[in-house]
Design a protein around this motif. Structure first.
Motif, short mmCIF file in Angstrom:
data_model
loop_
_atom_site.label_atom_id
_atom_site.label_comp_id
_atom_site.label_asym_id
_atom_site.label_seq_id
_atom_site.Cartn_x
_atom_site.Cartn_y
_atom_site.Cartn_z
N HIS A 308 0.80 -1.23 0.00
CA HIS A 308 0.00 0.00 0.00
C HIS A 308 0.83 1.28 0.00
CE1 HIS A 308 -3.73 -2.24 0.64
NE2 HIS A 308 -3.07 -2.97 1.52
N LEU A 309 2.07 1.21 0.47
CA LEU A 309 2.95 2.38 0.53
C LEU A 309 4.35 1.96 0.09
CD1 LEU A 309 1.73 3.63 4.01
CD2 LEU A 309 1.48 4.96 1.91
N ALA A 311 6.76 3.18 -1.40
CA ALA A 311 7.89 4.10 -1.27
C ALA A 311 8.37 4.24 0.18
CB ALA A 311 7.51 5.48 -1.82
N LEU A 327 8.66 7.92 5.63
CA LEU A 327 7.70 8.24 4.57
C LEU A 327 8.16 9.44 3.74
CD1 LEU A 327 4.34 7.86 6.56
CD2 LEU A 327 5.54 6.14 5.18
N LEU A 330 7.23 10.07 0.05
CA LEU A 330 5.84 10.32 -0.35
C LEU A 330 5.54 11.79 -0.60
CD1 LEU A 330 3.95 7.91 2.10
CD2 LEU A 330 4.77 7.47 -0.22
N TRP A 332 5.02 14.10 1.72
CA TRP A 332 4.03 14.60 2.68
C TRP A 332 4.65 15.54 3.72
CZ3 TRP A 332 1.05 9.38 3.80
CH2 TRP A 332 0.35 9.01 2.64
N GLY A 381 -2.60 4.20 2.95
CA GLY A 381 -2.33 3.99 1.53
C GLY A 381 -3.36 4.64 0.62
N LEU A 384 -2.65 8.05 -1.17
CA LEU A 384 -1.79 8.21 -2.34
C LEU A 384 -2.61 8.59 -3.56
CD1 LEU A 384 0.63 5.17 -1.93
CD2 LEU A 384 1.10 7.57 -1.45
#
Length: 384
Positions: A308-309, A311, A327, A330, A332, A381, A384
């Motif tokens: 689901h994530l 990266a 993270l 991502l 964020w 996830g 995204l």
């Protein structure tokens, strides 16, 4: 024979709890932040607390409630460490113990080494004791995180008086190697400095990883070191208030003996009684089942992140039910946990609070049902 993983309690039952994990956020938020777990208590702990309530045994804590011998037995069985119980004293929690020790080994304005990213209360404990923070961040390698021993040596050479060690390390879950601990002890001894080691996550070391208590690393480590630990993380007893200040040398034991009696009186009687039950051999099988459940959830988290994530960067920790997840890729920002709470309704411990090296990270508590962990990662996830 394989060990059956401990089963978490149903979330409907958990939401009846009144601890901070279940009262800090509305019911639509999945709480995977603070270090509380979702499992039933060890049966020996439940029995001793129920008996105490039935007796109305709610008075002051005696000087020796039995936990010193209980911990020495636990250390022998779990770590192979022969420890003299007379070198142990109790207080309310690990940070209380850290602050009281710091007050005895540093003067106003003395510098105290911390190794970020690290447990956020360290950043408050040092100034509370009159010290000044001196960050020496961990080094990340392909093999994992490790102490920057050259940086520590430079900090001591520059006048730092003590290092506040975290072993196993929170949030990375790193169990520092015995050679690294011996070298750290030698460096500290060379500058007449002290080591205070927070070892609260040690009972949760995963199978196949060798945990070395700092005081057991060498004779020098025993001479320069203090350890502070508790049953509270492994056995979910934080609200009962009992921690152990541990020494293994006459010089350090003398320092602890000079602590005011009030330091001991902060120990909760229920915490001491529960700690004796937790550290007894009767609770070993329960602890093994807990470690199996945590290990399965750490593997599950790795699979969920990959799905689901993809990266995200995550390394299975050596110990504990906390997962340090990068993270940054991502996009964020420095504090992705803020967006995750607002939009995914999942509460994680936010990386920047852990100091240098925390930006772009979150700490996830996997001490929960696999279904809860799965729901949390799927929610994240979906952003995204």
């Amino acid at each position: 024979m394989s060990i059956q993983p401990l089963q978490a309690l149903p979330i409907e039952q958990l939401r009846r709890r009144r601890s901070v994990k279940w009262r800090a956020y509305p019911e639509d938020v999945l709480p995977l932040f603070v270090a509380e777990t979702d499992y039933p208590l060890a049966p020996a702990v439940t029995r001793v607390l129920a008996d105490a309530v039935a007796l109305g045994d709610t008075g002051y804590t005696p000087y020796d409630p039995g936990i010193r011998d209980a911990y020495a037995g636990f250390a022998r069985r779990r770590f192979g460490w022969e420890l003299d119980p007379s070198g142990i004293r109790t207080t309310g929690d690990v940070i209380m113990g850290v602050v009281e020790l710091l007050r005895r080994v540093v003067g106003p304005g003395d510098r105290v080494i911390v190794t970020p990213p690290v447990y956020p209360p360290f950043f408050e404990a040092v100034p509370e004791a009159g010290g000044v923070l001196e960050p020496v961040p961990l080094i990340e390698t392909d093999a994992g995180f490790e102490l920057d021993l050259l940086g520590v040596e430079a900090a001591f050479a520059g006048g730092a008086r003590v290092i506040l060690l975290c072993n196993p390390h929170n949030p990375t879950g790193t169990v520092h190697s015995a050679p690294a601990l011996r070298e750290l002890a030698d460096i500290a001894a060379g500058f007449g400095a002290a080591v205070i080691s927070d070892e609260i996550h040690a009972p949760l070391t995963r199978p196949g990883v060798t945990y070395t208590p700092f005081l057991a690393a060498s004779a020098t480590a025993a001479r320069v070191g203090f350890a502070v630990t508790s049953a509270s993380k492994a056995f979910n007893l934080a609200g009962l208030k009992c921690a152990l200040i541990v020494t293994a040398h006459e010089d350090t034991a003398a320092v602890v003996r000079r602590l005011p009696y009030e330091v001991h009186l902060r120990t909760g009687l229920f915490g001491a009684l529960a700690g004796v039950a937790a550290f007894s051999a009767d609770s070993d099988a329960w602890l093994d089942s807990l470690i199996a459940a945590i290990g399965a959830n750490q593997l599950l988290l790795a699979e969920l992140l990959a799905e689901h994530l993809p990266a995200a960067r995550f390394r299975i920790p050596d110990a504990g039910y906390l997962a340090w997840v990068d993270l940054s890729a991502l996009g964020w920002g420095d504090d992705p946990g803020r967006r995750i709470l607002a939009e995914a309704r999942v509460a994680l411990h936010r990386g920047p609070k852990f100091g240098e090296g925390g930006d772009g990270h979150v700490r996830i508590n996997v001490g929960c049902a696999p279904e809860v962990l799965t729901d949390a990662v799927r929610r994240i996830g979906a952003l995204l």
